[in-house]
Design an enzyme around this catalytic site. Sequence first.
Site, PDB file in Angstrom:
ATOM      1  CG  ASN A  71      46.382  71.279  43.158  1.00  0.00           C
ATOM      2  OD1 ASN A  71      47.398  71.221  43.407  1.00  0.00           O
ATOM      3  ND2 ASN A  71      45.617  70.926  44.082  1.00  0.00           N
ATOM      4  CG  HIS A  72      45.805  74.394  45.973  1.00  0.00           C
ATOM      5  ND1 HIS A  72      44.362  74.193  46.437  1.00  0.00           N
ATOM      6  CD2 HIS A  72      46.426  73.564  46.226  1.00  0.00           C
ATOM      7  CE1 HIS A  72      44.336  73.286  46.960  1.00  0.00           C
ATOM      8  NE2 HIS A  72      45.523  72.719  47.155  1.00  0.00           N
ATOM      9  CG  HIS A 178      50.663  68.214  44.703  1.00  0.00           C
ATOM     10  ND1 HIS A 178      49.659  69.331  44.741  1.00  0.00           N
ATOM     11  CD2 HIS A 178      50.059  66.918  44.925  1.00  0.00           C
ATOM     12  CE1 HIS A 178      48.418  68.600  45.141  1.00  0.00           C
ATOM     13  NE2 HIS A 178      48.755  67.532  45.411  1.00  0.00           N
TER      14      HIS A 178
END
Length: 262
Positions: A71-72, A178
């Site tokens: 997600n980053h 994650h």
Amino acid sequence: MVDEFRLLFVADVVGHPGREAVKALLPELKQELRPQLVVLNGENAAGGFGLTAKIADELKQYGADVITTGNHVFDQKDFVKELPGLDHVLRPANYPPGAPGSGHCMVDADGEPVLVMNLMGRLFLNDIDDPFRAADAILAANPGVRISICDMHGEATSEKQAMGWYLDGRVSAVVGTHTHVPTADARLLPAGTAYVSDVGMVGPRDGVIGVDKEAVLKRFLTGVPHRFEVASGPVTFNSVLITIDRLQGRATSIQRIDRLHT
């Protein structure tokens, strides 16, 4: 050529301390474990948030063959333009059409074609496309590949476990990333897929998931945002070593490989 294929998956690398630990430990681990392929999650390698082309090249020099993200992935604005030009650097495949980069790649490892796919969960994360259908599409587009691995980047263990069951017998391994917290559920699923909910991180042990603990505590105690910085101190190096039958593509073992870099 031996019948056993060895894959080393290195957990989320956090900032400069994580990169230094990779530099120090990965070359000697490769000498010790003799993996044919090293996959590393690099989405937090740039100051704890995102990745750059320079850092991706650095991690490859240290021994990573494929770099996955999550997600980053686009937190560093220049990376949006850099990613399409990088070989074997992935972003989650279930980003909507039009996102730069690719969510899977084929890599030749010791004469063996290996499929690496990068997916991201939707529970408590970005509202993107369905990772289950994205996995189906990738597998349909690459028939006949015996060895394949999926980095399932997700917050919820339920969603990651569901992906493990969904792909059991269809890929060699489903490896969760994650949360930066290693889980104790590494196992072989019935149809031959190696699974673990989260590998953990390569990041400072004495922070909060790699971030300076004082800033995190201030945010929890006051509700006021505080700038997050990567923590310092000893670095935990989490990874898993997966052995796979070359002929069948089924995993035969998965074991945690954990070190501490001081």
